[in-house]
Design a protein around this motif. Structure first.
Motif, PDB file in Angstrom:
ATOM      1  N   SER A 104       0.422  -3.984  -5.517  1.00  0.00           N
ATOM      2  CA  SER A 104      -0.456  -3.033  -4.827  1.00  0.00           C
ATOM      3  C   SER A 104      -1.916  -3.164  -5.278  1.00  0.00           C
ATOM      4  O   SER A 104      -2.762  -2.400  -4.831  1.00  0.00           O
ATOM      5  CB  SER A 104       0.037  -1.606  -5.056  1.00  0.00           C
ATOM      6  OG  SER A 104      -0.117  -1.241  -6.425  1.00  0.00           O
ATOM      7  N   TYR A 105      -2.186  -4.087  -6.172  1.00  0.00           N
ATOM      8  CA  TYR A 105      -3.566  -4.330  -6.606  1.00  0.00           C
ATOM      9  C   TYR A 105      -3.739  -5.810  -6.887  1.00  0.00           C
ATOM     10  O   TYR A 105      -2.753  -6.558  -7.061  1.00  0.00           O
ATOM     11  CB  TYR A 105      -3.931  -3.493  -7.828  1.00  0.00           C
ATOM     12  CG  TYR A 105      -3.039  -3.692  -9.041  1.00  0.00           C
ATOM     13  CD1 TYR A 105      -3.326  -4.682  -9.989  1.00  0.00           C
ATOM     14  CD2 TYR A 105      -1.909  -2.903  -9.239  1.00  0.00           C
ATOM     15  CE1 TYR A 105      -2.509  -4.873 -11.100  1.00  0.00           C
ATOM     16  CE2 TYR A 105      -1.088  -3.084 -10.339  1.00  0.00           C
ATOM     17  CZ  TYR A 105      -1.392  -4.066 -11.272  1.00  0.00           C
ATOM     18  OH  TYR A 105      -0.582  -4.258 -12.355  1.00  0.00           O
ATOM     19  N   THR A 150       0.859  -1.186   0.000  1.00  0.00           N
ATOM     20  CA  THR A 150       0.000   0.000   0.000  1.00  0.00           C
ATOM     21  C   THR A 150       0.886   1.224   0.000  1.00  0.00           C
ATOM     22  O   THR A 150       2.016   1.180   0.528  1.00  0.00           O
ATOM     23  CB  THR A 150      -0.921   0.015   1.230  1.00  0.00           C
ATOM     24  OG1 THR A 150      -0.122  -0.038   2.413  1.00  0.00           O
ATOM     25  CG2 THR A 150      -1.903  -1.153   1.206  1.00  0.00           C
ATOM     26  N   ALA A 205       2.100   1.029 -11.163  1.00  0.00           N
ATOM     27  CA  ALA A 205       3.366   0.478 -11.634  1.00  0.00           C
ATOM     28  C   ALA A 205       3.808  -0.720 -10.793  1.00  0.00           C
ATOM     29  O   ALA A 205       4.756  -1.417 -11.173  1.00  0.00           O
ATOM     30  CB  ALA A 205       4.447   1.554 -11.614  1.00  0.00           C
ATOM     31  N   ASP A 206       3.148  -0.967  -9.667  1.00  0.00           N
ATOM     32  CA  ASP A 206       3.523  -2.068  -8.772  1.00  0.00           C
ATOM     33  C   ASP A 206       2.372  -3.073  -8.728  1.00  0.00           C
ATOM     34  O   ASP A 206       1.322  -2.797  -8.150  1.00  0.00           O
ATOM     35  CB  ASP A 206       3.819  -1.528  -7.376  1.00  0.00           C
ATOM     36  CG  ASP A 206       4.401  -2.594  -6.455  1.00  0.00           C
ATOM     37  OD1 ASP A 206       4.379  -3.798  -6.829  1.00  0.00           O
ATOM     38  OD2 ASP A 206       4.863  -2.236  -5.359  1.00  0.00           O
ATOM     39  N   TYR A 218      -9.705   1.574  -9.632  1.00  0.00           N
ATOM     40  CA  TYR A 218      -8.968   2.755 -10.084  1.00  0.00           C
ATOM     41  C   TYR A 218      -8.958   2.732 -11.622  1.00  0.00           C
ATOM     42  O   TYR A 218      -8.597   1.721 -12.227  1.00  0.00           O
ATOM     43  CB  TYR A 218      -7.535   2.746  -9.560  1.00  0.00           C
ATOM     44  CG  TYR A 218      -7.413   2.846  -8.061  1.00  0.00           C
ATOM     45  CD1 TYR A 218      -7.052   4.044  -7.440  1.00  0.00           C
ATOM     46  CD2 TYR A 218      -7.619   1.733  -7.251  1.00  0.00           C
ATOM     47  CE1 TYR A 218      -6.918   4.138  -6.052  1.00  0.00           C
ATOM     48  CE2 TYR A 218      -7.493   1.808  -5.871  1.00  0.00           C
ATOM     49  CZ  TYR A 218      -7.144   3.011  -5.280  1.00  0.00           C
ATOM     50  OH  TYR A 218      -7.017   3.096  -3.902  1.00  0.00           O
ATOM     51  N   TYR A 265      -7.691   4.420 -15.298  1.00  0.00           N
ATOM     52  CA  TYR A 265      -6.622   5.194 -15.919  1.00  0.00           C
ATOM     53  C   TYR A 265      -6.803   5.178 -17.434  1.00  0.00           C
ATOM     54  O   TYR A 265      -7.323   4.222 -18.008  1.00  0.00           O
ATOM     55  CB  TYR A 265      -5.249   4.585 -15.574  1.00  0.00           C
ATOM     56  CG  TYR A 265      -4.765   4.915 -14.182  1.00  0.00           C
ATOM     57  CD1 TYR A 265      -3.708   5.795 -13.990  1.00  0.00           C
ATOM     58  CD2 TYR A 265      -5.359   4.342 -13.064  1.00  0.00           C
ATOM     59  CE1 TYR A 265      -3.249   6.097 -12.704  1.00  0.00           C
ATOM     60  CE2 TYR A 265      -4.917   4.638 -11.785  1.00  0.00           C
ATOM     61  CZ  TYR A 265      -3.860   5.519 -11.610  1.00  0.00           C
ATOM     62  OH  TYR A 265      -3.412   5.825 -10.340  1.00  0.00           O
ATOM     63  N   ASP A 299      -0.396   1.638  -6.467  1.00  0.00           N
ATOM     64  CA  ASP A 299       0.507   2.191  -7.477  1.00  0.00           C
ATOM     65  C   ASP A 299       0.362   1.331  -8.727  1.00  0.00           C
ATOM     66  O   ASP A 299       0.684   0.147  -8.708  1.00  0.00           O
ATOM     67  CB  ASP A 299       1.946   2.152  -6.977  1.00  0.00           C
ATOM     68  CG  ASP A 299       2.929   2.755  -7.989  1.00  0.00           C
ATOM     69  OD1 ASP A 299       2.480   3.160  -9.085  1.00  0.00           O
ATOM     70  OD2 ASP A 299       4.132   2.790  -7.690  1.00  0.00           O
TER      71      ASP A 299
END
Length: 407
Positions: free
Chosen positions: A182-183, A173, A178-179, A218, A220, A176
Motif C-alpha cells: 500500500s506504499y 489502497t 502493515a501492508d 504518512y 508514525y 496501511d
C-alpha cells in the motif's frame, strides 16, 4: 678584621652550597623553580668619605632569587595532570586563602573537588547560566560531576531522501503501514527520544499519487499516526516545491512511559525526486538519552569538559591563571605553593591562551627547571670558594701567630 672577611666568604660559600643542595634535592619535583644565590660586597665606611686605599669588609648573601623559567613539559596521559606552557600560575584556594602554583598534579578528593596533594582546590571561572561562556570575574572551586547527563527530547527530525521519478501508484489502497503493497517506500525507522530519555521509532511512508511529481507522506511514531498525510510536490527538475519551507509539523505524541508530550517537526529540506530507485541519504534528530560520565577533558584554553556516553559535552568551568609583575617577589610557602607579597605586585587573573597567559596542556606535567649538570658545576665552584676562604683563615692565623711569637 681579616678574619671576619674570610669568615664572611666562608658563610657566603656555605649559603651557595645550601642553595645548590636545595636545587639538586628538587631536581625531580614537579613545577619546582630553581633558585640562585646572589651576593653583594660589604664595605664599611667611617666619616664622610672613602679613601682610595680602603679595603672591603667581605661578602654577604644579598638574596636567593627564584628563577621562573619555563620547565620541560612531560606527557603523562593522565587527564587531571596539567601543565602551563607560558606565563601564569594555577590559582588555588587553601582553606579560603589564595595560593599559586606551577605544579599541576591534581586529583579529586572525597567530595569530587579537584585538589593538589596538599588539598588546595583548583579555581576556575564558573560557566554562564546560558552555557555560552564563563563569568570572568567569578572564581569557584572546580568540582567534577558524577551525576548522569539529563536526556533531551527530540524536537526536530531531519530526512534527506530521493524518491524514484518513475514510480507508479501502489496496487493496494487505502494506505496501511502493515501492508507493504500500500506504499512505495519507507524510511525504516528513526530513533527519537522522549523527555525521560526513552527511545521511540519514527517512520515515514511514501505513497505515489496519480498526479505527476506528487507524493503523500504518512508519519508514525511507534506505529501511531502523528498527523494527517502531507502532500509532497516536486518540480520537473526533481527539486522539492511543497512544502515550501521543507518542514512538516507532527501532531503531539504522548508516550506511554509517563514522559511529556513529544512535539516534533520533520525537516525534509534537500530531498529530491530523481532516477528509478529510492535512496535515503541522511537521517538525523536532535534528542538523546541520558548519559554516563565517560571522561574529563581539558582544552588548551583551560575549559574543563565532562564527556558523557550520549555524546554530550558539558563545560564545568575554565581554569583560571594568575600572573604577577614581579614573580621573584612571591613568597615561597613550600609544597610548590607561593603567595603574593607587596614586592610581587597585585595578581592579574585571566583565561589561558589570552593576553600574556600561557596555554594549558592536559595529560602533562611541567618538570623542575633544575639543570643537574649546572648545579654540579655550581657545587664545585662553591666548594673551591669555601676552601680558598678557609685557606685564608689558616694563612691569617699563621701570620698572627708569627707576630705573637716575635720577641
Amino acid at each position: 678584621m681579616s678574619f671576619n672577611i674570610s669568615l664572611s666568604g666562608i658563610n657566603a660559600a656555605n649559603s651557595a652550597l645550601n642553595v645548590t643542595s636545595n636545587n639538586i634535592a628538587n631536581v625531580n619535583t614537579t613545577g619546582f623553580k630553581e633558585s640562585r644565590a646572589e651576593f653583594a660586597d660589604v664595605f664599611n665606611s667611617t666619616g664622610y668619605g672613602l679613601s682610595s686605599t680602603a679595603i672591603g669588609s667581605g661578602a654577604r648573601l644579598s638574596t636567593v632569587a627564584q628563577q621562573f623559567s619555563q620547565g620541560n613539559i612531560d606527557n603523562t596521559g593522565r587527564s587531571l595532570d596539567l601543565a602551563v606552557a607560558g606565563e601564569g600560575f594555577f590559582t588555588l584556594s587553601m582553606n579560603g586563602e589564595r595560593v599559586y602554583s606551577r605544579a599541576g598534579n591534581f586529583q579529586t578528593d572525597s567530595n569530587g573537588y579537584v585538589v593538589n596533594p596538599q588539598g588546595a582546590r583548583l579555581q576556575v571561572f564558573s560557566p554562564n547560566a546560558d552555557g555560552t561562556g564563563f563569568e570572568a570575574g567569578q572564581l569557584t572551586d572546580l568540582r567534577l560531576l558524577t551525576t548522569d547527563s539529563a536526556p533531551r527530547p527530540t524536537s526536530n527530525v531531519e530526512l534527506a531522501f530521493t524518491l524514484p521519478a518513475n514510480a507508479a501508484q501502489p496496487i493496494v489502497t487505502p494506505f496501511d503501514p502493515a501492508d507493504s503493497k500500500s506504499y512505495n517506500n519507507s524510511t525504516g525507522g528513526v530513533t527519537v527520544y522522549d523527555s525521560l530519555g526513552v527511545s521511540h521509532t519514527q517512520t515515514s511512508y511514501f505513497v505515489k499519487t496519480a498526479n505527476p511529481n506528487e507524493w503523500q507522506v504518512y508519519n508514525y511514531v511507534d506505529g501511531v499516526g502523528v498527523g494527517t498525510p502531507t502532500t509532497l510536490q516536486f518540480s520537473n527538475n526533481g527539486a522539492l516545491v511543497s512544502p515550501a519551507n521543507g518542514e512538516i509539523p507532527f501532531d503531539p505524541f504522548t508516550p506511554l512511559t509517563g514522559a511529556g508530550q513529544l512535539s516534533m517537526t520533520l525537516d525534509i529540506t534537500g530531498s529530491t525526486q530523481y532516477g528509478e530507485n529510492f535512496s535515503l541519504r541522511n537521517t538525523a534528530q536532535d534528542g538523546y538519552a541520558s548519559g554516563k560520565l565517560n571522561e574529563i577533558s581539558i582544552s588548551e584554553e583551560g575549559v574543563v569538559f565532562a564527556r558523557y556516553s550520549n555524546g554530550v559535552d558539558t563545560a564545568l568551568g575554565q581554569v583560571a591563571l594568575t600572573s604577577f609583575n614581579n614573580p621573584q617577589g612571591l613568597k615561597n610557602q613550600g609544597s610548590n605553593l607561593w603567595t603574593e607579597t607587596f614586592a610581587s605586585g597585585s595578581p592579574r587573573t585571566g583565561a589561558p591562551d589570552s593576553s600574556d597567559f600561557g596555554q594549558i596542556q592536559a595529560g602533562a606535567l611541567e618538570a623542575s627547571t633544575v639543570d643537574l649538570t649546572q648545579q654540579l658545576v655550581n657545587m664545585i665552584t662553591a666548594q673551591r670558594n669555601f676552601q680558598a676562604n678557609a685557606q685564608m683563615l689558616s694563612t691569617q692565623n699563621e701570620v698572627t701567630q708569627a707576630v705573637i711569637n716575635i720577641r
